[in-house]
Design an enzyme around this catalytic site. Structure first.
Site, mmCIF file in Angstrom:
data_model
loop_
_atom_site.group_PDB
_atom_site.id
_atom_site.type_symbol
_atom_site.label_atom_id
_atom_site.label_comp_id
_atom_site.label_asym_id
_atom_site.label_seq_id
_atom_site.Cartn_x
_atom_site.Cartn_y
_atom_site.Cartn_z
ATOM 1 N N HIS A 97 -2.634 7.713 -11.384
ATOM 2 C CA HIS A 97 -1.566 8.572 -11.822
ATOM 3 C C HIS A 97 -2.045 9.624 -12.515
ATOM 4 O O HIS A 97 -2.416 9.333 -13.759
ATOM 5 C CB HIS A 97 -0.525 7.660 -12.393
ATOM 6 C CG HIS A 97 0.271 6.819 -11.601
ATOM 7 N ND1 HIS A 97 0.957 7.287 -10.371
ATOM 8 C CD2 HIS A 97 0.093 5.412 -11.664
ATOM 9 C CE1 HIS A 97 1.356 6.088 -9.846
ATOM 10 N NE2 HIS A 97 1.080 5.025 -10.312
ATOM 11 N N HIS A 107 -3.715 5.770 -3.908
ATOM 12 C CA HIS A 107 -3.845 4.593 -3.956
ATOM 13 C C HIS A 107 -4.816 4.139 -2.844
ATOM 14 O O HIS A 107 -4.921 4.726 -1.802
ATOM 15 C CB HIS A 107 -2.475 3.990 -3.366
ATOM 16 C CG HIS A 107 -2.504 2.543 -2.663
ATOM 17 N ND1 HIS A 107 -2.761 2.395 -1.483
ATOM 18 C CD2 HIS A 107 -2.793 1.462 -3.260
ATOM 19 C CE1 HIS A 107 -2.747 1.242 -1.137
ATOM 20 N NE2 HIS A 107 -2.672 0.445 -2.456
ATOM 21 N N ARG A 111 -9.747 -5.243 1.408
ATOM 22 C CA ARG A 111 -9.719 -6.846 1.085
ATOM 23 C C ARG A 111 -10.106 -7.667 2.146
ATOM 24 O O ARG A 111 -10.186 -7.020 3.482
ATOM 25 C CB ARG A 111 -8.142 -6.937 1.034
ATOM 26 C CG ARG A 111 -7.183 -6.643 1.936
ATOM 27 C CD ARG A 111 -5.834 -6.654 1.727
ATOM 28 N NE ARG A 111 -5.056 -6.326 2.712
ATOM 29 C CZ ARG A 111 -4.596 -4.867 3.049
ATOM 30 N NH1 ARG A 111 -4.900 -4.122 1.994
ATOM 31 N NH2 ARG A 111 -3.691 -4.797 3.953
ATOM 32 N N HIS A 176 14.875 2.811 2.849
ATOM 33 C CA HIS A 176 16.329 3.089 2.054
ATOM 34 C C HIS A 176 16.335 4.387 1.887
ATOM 35 O O HIS A 176 17.552 4.722 1.697
ATOM 36 C CB HIS A 176 16.302 2.208 0.953
ATOM 37 C CG HIS A 176 15.429 2.384 0.061
ATOM 38 N ND1 HIS A 176 14.055 1.958 -0.131
ATOM 39 C CD2 HIS A 176 15.505 2.780 -1.284
ATOM 40 C CE1 HIS A 176 13.414 2.309 -1.136
ATOM 41 N NE2 HIS A 176 14.385 3.061 -2.034
ATOM 42 N N ARG A 261 -1.590 -12.823 -11.151
ATOM 43 C CA ARG A 261 -1.285 -12.294 -12.230
ATOM 44 C C ARG A 261 -0.389 -11.208 -12.435
ATOM 45 O O ARG A 261 -0.962 -10.071 -11.826
ATOM 46 C CB ARG A 261 -2.861 -12.313 -12.856
ATOM 47 C CG ARG A 261 -2.800 -11.834 -14.470
ATOM 48 C CD ARG A 261 -4.339 -11.645 -14.748
ATOM 49 N NE ARG A 261 -4.238 -11.308 -16.205
ATOM 50 C CZ ARG A 261 -4.298 -10.055 -16.591
ATOM 51 N NH1 ARG A 261 -4.319 -9.026 -16.047
ATOM 52 N NH2 ARG A 261 -4.500 -10.138 -18.044
#
Length: 306
Positions: A97, A107, A111, A176, A261
């Site tokens: 940011h 971003h 993984r 939305h 976490r």
């Protein structure tokens, strides 16, 4: 061949190191603080955060390698055969940011997931990608971002970029609000179709190209002058980022449902944000141009640059 978990972990750790060094250099003021943590059920990670920097208001780069005895509902909704199976998940995830509204938020994550490792048919896949969220867009920035993404994955297989670009446009979409979160990039998940070695190469190409895609944009825009108007719009649009991450993001849901976490999972949220009721941009304004020009999925790789 069988997945080489050690090789994946070694790559992810050095990727985190490289990205943090580059961001510290670009910021020129603040450094990353590391928070190493253990997960009670198994595994742990190292979360690194740069806060209140010269360029980056908040930058989080996290590595994690966590294990569990059975998958949460978010992971087995589309794969019921994995219910109750032990699993491992490794990844690097980051959200940047910037302070200047002319520098986009970005971003990225890469993984690896492995389930039932000691069973007769282990299940594994890679996932990841990166996406860009501008507040005041520049065509040459977006073209550079997408061309870098295209070149990274096309070096593995030429058909991957259009696939992953389309998946990114579809995934980072606020249903939305009926609007994209940003200008997209790459997104892939459940990927194992090239076998372990080439699928691992794909993940590395994506991880290695992130800085090539983002850092030149930061360097071009970080010193542009801005005022209260631009700052207010930046904080307003950050609200969309928060809404997506808390309502739609599958990684957030997986992390919370699997007992992850919380501080590290919610590291992606911006430090400051605002919501203004029923706000709309003035016609013909730079703010309106974000909606009309940039938040419209298109093939940016063929667009001319300024």
């Amino acid at each position: 061949m069988a997945p080489d978990l050690a090789a994946v972990e070694a790559y992810l750790k050095q990727l985190q190191d490289r990205i943090c060094r580059a961001l510290e250099s670009e910021d020129g003021g603040a450094g990353f603080h590391e928070d190493a943590w253990k997960r009670p059920e198994g595994g742990g990670g190292r979360t690194r955060l740069l806060a209140e920097g010269t360029v980056f208001e908040k930058a989080g780069v996290a590595f994690s390698h966590v294990t569990g005895h059975q998958l949460p509902p978010s992971a087995t909704a589309h794969r019921p055969e994995l219910a109750g199976k032990p699993w491992q998940a490794l990844g690097v995830s980051l959200v940047i940011h910037p302070r200047n509204p002319y520098v986009p938020t970005s971003h990225a994550n890469v993984r690896f997931f492995l389930a039932d490792a000691h069973g007769p048919n282990p299940v594994w896949w890679f996932g990841g990608g990166y996406d860009l969220t501008p507040y005041y867009g520049f065509d040459d920035d977006v073209v550079h971002w997408h061309r870098t993404a295209r070149d990274a994955v096309s070096s593995v297989a030429p058909d991957l970029y259009p696939r992953f670009k389309r998946a990114c446009d579809e995934y980072f979409y606020l249903k939305h609000r009926r609007e994209p979160r940003g200008v997209g990039g790459l997104f892939f998940d459940d990927f194992n179709e090239l076998g372990f070695e080439r699928s691992f190469e794909l993940m590395r190409r994506v991880g290695d190209s992130y800085l090539d895609a983002y850092r030149p944009i930061v360097a071009r825009r970080k010193d542009l002058a801005f005022g209260e108007r631009e700052r207010r719009f930046q904080l307003y649009r950050r609200g969309r980022y928060v809404e997506f991450n808390l309502v739609w993001d599958r990684g957030t849901l997986f992390g919370l449902q699997s007992g992850g976490r919380t501080e590290s999972i919610l590291m992606s949220l911006p430090p400051l944000v605002r919501w203004d009721y029923a706000w709309t941009p003035e016609a013909g304004s730079p703010e309106a141009r974000l909606y009309e020009h940039f938040l419209q999925p298109r093939d940016w790789t063929g667009a001319p640059t300024a």
